[in-house]
Design a protein around this motif. Structure first.
Motif, PDB file in Angstrom:
ATOM      1  N   ILE A   3      -0.990   0.770   3.391  1.00 16.01           N
ATOM      2  CA  ILE A   3      -1.585   0.493   4.600  1.00 16.01           C
ATOM      3  C   ILE A   3      -1.212   1.605   5.395  1.00 16.01           C
ATOM      4  O   ILE A   3      -2.173   2.385   6.239  1.00 16.01           O
ATOM      5  N   LYS A   6      -2.845   4.738   4.490  1.00 14.67           N
ATOM      6  CA  LYS A   6      -4.361   5.004   4.898  1.00 14.67           C
ATOM      7  C   LYS A   6      -4.424   5.426   6.362  1.00 14.67           C
ATOM      8  O   LYS A   6      -5.282   5.991   6.665  1.00 14.67           O
ATOM      9  N   LYS A   7      -3.601   4.725   7.173  1.00 12.53           N
ATOM     10  CA  LYS A   7      -3.531   5.347   8.579  1.00 12.53           C
ATOM     11  C   LYS A   7      -3.486   6.758   8.708  1.00 12.53           C
ATOM     12  O   LYS A   7      -3.807   7.523   9.452  1.00 12.53           O
ATOM     13  N   GLU A  13      -8.265   1.618  10.845  1.00  9.58           N
ATOM     14  CA  GLU A  13      -7.821   0.265  10.351  1.00  9.58           C
ATOM     15  C   GLU A  13      -8.885  -0.810  10.275  1.00  9.58           C
ATOM     16  O   GLU A  13      -9.418  -0.800  11.318  1.00  9.58           O
ATOM     17  N   TYR A  14      -8.893  -1.483   9.381  1.00  7.85           N
ATOM     18  CA  TYR A  14     -10.312  -2.552   9.445  1.00  7.85           C
ATOM     19  C   TYR A  14      -9.659  -3.864   9.931  1.00  7.85           C
ATOM     20  O   TYR A  14      -8.619  -4.134   9.286  1.00  7.85           O
ATOM     21  N   ASN A  15     -10.177  -4.286  10.812  1.00  5.34           N
ATOM     22  CA  ASN A  15      -9.864  -5.656  11.383  1.00  5.34           C
ATOM     23  C   ASN A  15     -10.558  -6.684  10.761  1.00  5.34           C
ATOM     24  O   ASN A  15     -11.786  -6.885  11.136  1.00  5.34           O
ATOM     25  N   ARG A  86      -7.341  -6.102   4.864  1.00 10.91           N
ATOM     26  CA  ARG A  86      -7.564  -4.761   5.357  1.00 10.91           C
ATOM     27  C   ARG A  86      -7.966  -3.644   4.474  1.00 10.91           C
ATOM     28  O   ARG A  86      -8.602  -2.655   4.521  1.00 10.91           O
ATOM     29  N   ARG A  89     -11.216  -4.327   2.849  1.00  8.82           N
ATOM     30  CA  ARG A  89     -12.187  -4.177   4.094  1.00  8.82           C
ATOM     31  C   ARG A  89     -13.043  -5.321   3.516  1.00  8.82           C
ATOM     32  O   ARG A  89     -14.332  -5.118   3.791  1.00  8.82           O
TER      33      ARG A  89
END
Length: 438
Positions: A3, A6-7, A13-15, A86, A89
């Motif tokens: 994660i 990816k940031k 970031e997927y919520n 996340r 997605r």
């Protein structure tokens, strides 16, 4: 960690909570009611028997430790599932989908095993809750038989016949298809269970309690039976993801205070009180559930036996939901649209009949509880959550790899409970089937 990488790549970031579209979402109160009902039930009333196997001192310490471990395992599994949402997605993931996503996003050498992890989780979930439905069938049948044998002496039937009779109302109950509509039944079941709990306490404290003749430490050979019963009683891991996935505010499931913390704290307090003092009152004469030890000629005790029967009857569809959910995901895509409804009705009835048949073949309540707790709940509630969190955090296992070592202990504990508990339960069933006493 993946994660974090990816940031760093600038990917937003997927919520998952913002993208969930649940047809009939549950409030926090309804979710708490469903989660409590998944962890309470026959397990609560079996706690005194667990304490008789372990001794009162080992029992109280063991219950606290197991409650903490089980609660922690639920927490890390839900946290891992949300992290996988996340990464993938996706708005939500089921228990088995979480296992698949964890492995498919894990280290390269584990990715080929993603589908195996998913199928293994599905297999374990399916047979766990088939086992729970079998236990509920036997428990309801036992309670009804005890009442009718006492008050309708001219109508004596074996427990096997009661298991068969119960198939009819259970087939009707399981036709409810949405958790939202099960929540009122769960609430009523909780009220009846608390009433049963209060009545049990009334009889427990209704006379002088003697502690001197009760063992603080039980025989070591019966310790696996204690572990199996408590794990069965504590765990509601298979219902956790459906409950969390159908919440109106899923972010309230974890944290402090949260739905999970309130549920596990309530479970721990109730289990400890009833287990400890139930053992002090009835000692080694305890049966599969404490309601079976209550007098048969006193109206509060009669109410308790009726309440627990109705409570478990109302709980049955909630646990059955896990079983039919797995069937629907795999079978429904292969069924034509015009046959889907009749297929659902027929399959639901068939599974209920199968569970009733198992109850007829093996009407040994205490031993089935121990076997299901040891064999399947150890896998679902302890072993798999420990493995999933380790795989998910493989690139960042914390300072000194503390996540790895912590989860090694959890998996080892789960394996110990699985092997020892299953062995003791199977040996007890063999003894009973051959006419010996346990």
């Amino acid at each position: 960690m993946v994660i974090k990488e990816k940031k760093d790549l600038g990917i937003e970031e997927y919520n998952p909570f913002e993208h969930r579209q649940v047809v009939k979402p549950n409030s926090d109160i309804r979710s708490l009611a469903n989660l409590l009902k998944a962890s309470l039930g026959s397990g609560l009333l079996a706690m005194p028997l667990a304490f008789s196997n372990s001794g009162w001192l080992v029992g109280i310490i063991g219950t606290i430790v197991i409650a903490f471990i089980c609660g922690h395992c639920v927490h890390i599994f839900v946290k891992t599932s949300q992290g996988c949402c996340r990464l993938e997605r996706k708005p939500l993931l089921s228990y088995s989908e979480t296992c698949y996503a964890t492995f498919s996003n894990g280290p390269k050498f584990l990715r080929p095993y993603a589908m195996f992890a998913k199928l293994f989780a599905e297999f374990s979930l399916f047979f766990t809750y088939v086992g729970v439905c079998c236990i509920f069938t036997v428990l309801i049948a036992t309670s009804i038989k005890q009442l009718l044998d006492a008050y309708v002496a001219s109508f004596i039937l074996s427990i096997e016949y009661y298991c068969l009779i119960l198939i009819v109302p259970l087939c009707l109950m399981v036709q409810i298809r949405h958790l939202k509509f099960l929540a009122p039944f769960s609430l009523m079941a909780n009220i009846m269970l608390f009433a049963t709990f209060a009545i049990c306490l009334y009889y427990i404290f209704g006379d002088k309690i003697t502690i001197a003749d009760k063992n603080p430490v039980g025989h070591i050979a019966r310790l696996p039976a204690f572990l199996s019963t408590v794990i069965f009683a504590m765990e509601g891991i298979g219902v956790v993801m459906p409950v969390e996935n159908t919440m109106k505010k899923p972010q309230h499931f974890l944290g402090c205070p949260s739905v999970l913390v309130v549920a596990m704290t309530t479970v721990l307090v109730l289990y400890s009180i009833l287990g400890l003092f139930g053992y002090f009152r009835y000692g080694d004469e305890l049966r599969g559930t404490i309601t079976l030890n209550l007098p048969i000629d006193d109206w509060p005790a009669i109410c308790a036996k009726i309440f627990i029967s109705i409570s478990i009857l109302f709980t049955y569809p909630l646990h059955f939901f896990v079983v039919i959910d797995i069937f629907t995901r795999y079978a429904e895509p292969h069924v034509k649209e015009q046959y889907k409804n009749i297929t659902q009705i027929a399959v639901r009835a068939f599974i209920v009949c199968f569970c009733g048949g198992v109850g007829v073949a093996l009407p040994y309540l205490e031993q089935i509880i121990d076997l299901v707790g040891a064999l399947f709940y150890s896998i679902l509630g302890l072993i798999l959550p420990g493995i999933m969190e380790t795989v998910f955090h493989w690139d960042n296992l914390g300072r000194y790899n503390w996540i790895l070592y912590k989860n090694i202990l959890i998996v080892f504990f789960g394996m110990l409970c699985l092997v020892s508990g299953s062995a003791v339960a199977i040996m007890d069933i063999i003894k009973l089937a051959s006419g010996e006493t346990v």
